[in-house]
Design a protein around this motif. Structure first.
Motif, PDB file in Angstrom:
ATOM      1  N   VAL A   1       1.238  27.867 -20.323  1.00 36.23           N
ATOM      2  CA  VAL A   1       1.608  27.350 -21.597  1.00 36.23           C
ATOM      3  C   VAL A   1       0.569  28.941 -21.704  1.00 36.23           C
ATOM      4  N   ALA A   2       1.298  28.980 -23.174  1.00 33.81           N
ATOM      5  CA  ALA A   2       0.370  30.741 -23.897  1.00 33.81           C
ATOM      6  C   ALA A   2      -1.069  29.626 -23.969  1.00 33.81           C
ATOM      7  N   GLY A   3      -2.108  31.133 -23.420  1.00 35.54           N
ATOM      8  CA  GLY A   3      -3.339  31.245 -23.062  1.00 35.54           C
ATOM      9  C   GLY A   3      -3.607  30.466 -21.800  1.00 35.54           C
ATOM     10  N   GLY A   4      -3.387  29.601 -21.094  1.00 32.30           N
ATOM     11  CA  GLY A   4      -3.523  29.386 -20.248  1.00 32.30           C
ATOM     12  C   GLY A   4      -3.734  30.227 -19.385  1.00 32.30           C
TER      13      GLY A   4
ATOM     14  N   PRO B   1       5.599  38.175 -22.372  1.00 28.47           N
ATOM     15  CA  PRO B   1       5.231  37.959 -24.019  1.00 28.47           C
ATOM     16  C   PRO B   1       5.383  36.384 -24.747  1.00 28.47           C
ATOM     17  N   ASP B   2       4.013  35.916 -25.009  1.00 28.43           N
ATOM     18  CA  ASP B   2       4.186  34.522 -25.074  1.00 28.43           C
ATOM     19  C   ASP B   2       5.273  33.329 -25.842  1.00 28.43           C
TER      20      ASP B   2
ATOM     21  N   LEU C   1       7.783  32.907 -23.542  1.00 26.51           N
ATOM     22  CA  LEU C   1       7.124  32.317 -21.853  1.00 26.51           C
ATOM     23  C   LEU C   1       7.892  30.656 -22.026  1.00 26.51           C
ATOM     24  N   PRO C   2       8.276  29.969 -23.259  1.00 25.82           N
ATOM     25  CA  PRO C   2       8.837  28.556 -22.830  1.00 25.82           C
ATOM     26  C   PRO C   2      10.467  28.848 -22.572  1.00 25.82           C
ATOM     27  N   GLY C   3      10.596  29.651 -22.857  1.00 21.18           N
ATOM     28  CA  GLY C   3      12.030  29.519 -22.420  1.00 21.18           C
ATOM     29  C   GLY C   3      11.981  30.642 -20.552  1.00 21.18           C
ATOM     30  N   LEU C   4      11.506  31.362 -20.579  1.00 18.19           N
ATOM     31  CA  LEU C   4      11.353  31.446 -18.461  1.00 18.19           C
ATOM     32  C   LEU C   4      10.940  30.402 -18.234  1.00 18.19           C
ATOM     33  N   THR C   5       9.754  29.303 -18.373  1.00 14.93           N
ATOM     34  CA  THR C   5       9.145  27.854 -17.657  1.00 14.93           C
ATOM     35  C   THR C   5      10.702  26.997 -17.906  1.00 14.93           C
ATOM     36  N   ALA C   6      11.278  27.425 -18.814  1.00 23.10           N
ATOM     37  CA  ALA C   6      11.570  26.186 -18.482  1.00 23.10           C
ATOM     38  C   ALA C   6      12.832  27.006 -17.699  1.00 23.10           C
ATOM     39  N   ALA C   7      13.881  28.178 -17.449  1.00 30.55           N
ATOM     40  CA  ALA C   7      14.320  28.380 -16.487  1.00 30.55           C
ATOM     41  C   ALA C   7      13.795  28.360 -14.940  1.00 30.55           C
ATOM     42  N   ILE C   8      12.860  28.025 -15.122  1.00 32.62           N
ATOM     43  CA  ILE C   8      12.206  28.534 -14.069  1.00 32.62           C
ATOM     44  C   ILE C   8      12.008  26.788 -13.377  1.00 32.62           C
ATOM     45  N   ARG C   9      12.184  25.966 -13.921  1.00 35.16           N
ATOM     46  CA  ARG C   9      11.478  24.867 -13.678  1.00 35.16           C
ATOM     47  C   ARG C   9      13.754  24.333 -13.448  1.00 35.16           C
ATOM     48  N   ALA C  10      14.519  25.160 -14.320  1.00 36.48           N
ATOM     49  CA  ALA C  10      15.983  24.451 -13.721  1.00 36.48           C
ATOM     50  C   ALA C  10      15.950  24.491 -11.986  1.00 36.48           C
ATOM     51  N   THR C  11      15.331  26.274 -11.741  1.00 36.01           N
ATOM     52  CA  THR C  11      16.060  26.828 -10.340  1.00 36.01           C
ATOM     53  C   THR C  11      15.312  25.538  -9.849  1.00 36.01           C
TER      54      THR C  11
END
Length: 320
Positions: free
Chosen positions: A43-46, A89-90, A93-103
Motif C-alpha cells: 500500500v502507498a507509504g507502507g 508511483p503511488d 501501485l494498486p494496479g501493479l499489486t492487483a496484477a501480481i496477485r493475479a499472477t
C-alpha cells in the motif's frame, strides 16, 4: 503460417520450494544463479516487502528454463534470493499489486494441479505480427504487453525490456489454456547471449530444444488444430511435432513409447522438456555420480524421470 516462430523462448517449471529446486537442478548439473524476488510496498507509504513470486533462470545462449515459486504469506525468501526493489508511483501501485496477485493466483492454481512444467513460451522476432495472425485466426489472447525483467550480465543485474503475449481460452482465467500458460515472447537486442552469465553448465547443456505435451487420446485432434493455429503446420500421428516451436504432442496411449514409466499427474500436461548437451556420455557420468536416476526414452536417449526432477522429465540429447 507459423513462420514468425523461432523455437522455444523458455519453459517454466513451477515448484513448491525454491531452495529444494535449486539444489535439485544443481545435482542435475545445471548452473543455477540466485533467484530474484520483487520487493515493494503493498500500500502507498507502507514498508517494502517481498511480494508475488520468486524465480531464477537456467540460461542457455538464446533461451532458458525458468524456476518459479510463490512467496508465502510470511514473505519468507529463499536463502540465496536477491531482492529486486520495484519503484512504482503511488497512483500505479494498486494496479501493479492487483496484477501480481493475479499472477500468484495463476501460479498457485497450476501448483494445485501438480508440481512441474506449466509454462511454455515460444520465441518470435515479430510479436506484433503474431498478435495480428492469432487475431485473424480467431485465437484469443491478451494482447502484447511490455515488462521489465532482471537479466544477469557481466557487470551485474540489469532490468531489460521484454514484450510478450499470452493465449487465452474461453471459460478459463486470462492467460490460461487447459494445459497451462502458452505464449510468445520477443527477444530484445540487450538479450544477446554474450550478455548473459551462467550459460556454462557442468552437465554440458547447450540449449533448450523441445518440450513435450501429453493429452488424452480423444483430445488429440482438437489440440492439434489449436496448436496448428498457434505454431503452424505439424507432422502428425499419435506423436505430433510442431517443429517451428519445438513442441511435441503425444497421445496418452503413446507416452510409454516415448518416455517409458512416466505417468502424468493430470491431462493435458507438459510432461517434460529436452536439452542438448555437448557430450552425452559425460552427462550420464555426472548424473550417475550425483546419484540421479536415469532411464532411456523410446529412441534410446537419456532422461531423468519426473519423480527425480520435481515433476518434469528431463531428456538429454546429444548436440548436433
Amino acid at each position: 503460417m507459423g513462420d514468425d516462430v523461432n523455437g522455444l523462448h523458455h519453459v517454466g517449471h513451477i515448484v513448491r520450494d525454491m531452495n529444494e529446486a535449486m539444489d535439485r537442478y544443481r545435482r542435475l548439473g545445471f548452473t543455477v544463479p540466485a533467484p530474484a524476488c520483487p520487493v515493494l510496498p503493498r500500500v502507498a507509504g507502507g514498508p517494502a516487502e517481498p511480494f508475488g513470486v520468486v524465480n531464477t533462470h537456467v540460461y542457455f545462449p538464446g533461451n532458458f528454463i525458468e524456476l518459479v515459486a510463490v512467496i508465502d504469506d510470511t514473505g519468507r525468501m529463499p536463502g540465496e534470493a536477491r531482492p529486486i526493489p520495484l519503484r512504482v508511483p503511488d497512483d500505479k501501485l494498486p494496479g501493479l499489486t492487483a496484477a501480481i496477485r493475479a499472477t500468484v493466483a495463476n501460479i498457485t492454481s497450476f501448483l494445485q494441479r501438480f508440481q512441474g512444467l506449466h509454462i511454455v513460451i515460444a520465441d518470435t522476432p515479430d510479436i506484433d505480427g503474431v498478435a495480428a495472425r492469432l487475431t485473424a485466426a480467431g485465437v484469443g489472447h491478451g494482447g502484447v504487453h511490455a515488462v521489465q525483467r532482471p537479466v544477469e550480465t557481466s557487470t551485474g543485474i540489469r532490468m531489460d525490456p521484454a514484450r510478450y503475449l499470452e493465449i487465452s481460452t474461453p471459460g478459463l482465467p486470462a492467460g490460461r489454456a487447459p494445459e497451462g500458460r502458452i505464449g510468445f515472447a520477443q527477444n530484445t537486442p540487450a538479450e544477446a547471449p554474450q550478455d548473459q552469465q551462467h550459460t556454462g553448465h557442468p552437465n554440458g547443456a547447450t540449449g533448450l530444444v523441445e518440450c513435450v505435451l501429453c493429452v488424452a487420446d480423444p483430445a488429440l485432434p482438437e489440440l492439434e488444430r489449436r496448436y496448428g493455429a498457434y505454431f503452424g503446420r505439424a507432422r502428425g500421428g499419435r506423436v505430433t511435432r510442431f517443429d517451428r516451436a519445438n513442441v511435441t504432442v503425444v497421445a496418452a496411449s503413446a507416452l510409454a513409447g516415448l518416455l517409458p514409466g512416466e505417468h502424468p499427474a493430470a491431462l493435458p500436461a507438459f510432461v517434460g522438456y529436452t536439452v542438448s548437451v555437448r557430450d552425452i556420455a559425460a552427462t550420464e557420468r555426472l548424473l550417475r555420480g550425483n546419484d540421479v536416476p536415469v532411464a532411456r526414452t523410446g529412441r534410446g536417449e537419456l532422461f531423468v524421470p519426473a519423480d527425480a526432477a520435481l515433476g518434469a522429465a528431463i531428456i538429454f540429447r546429444q548436440d548436433g
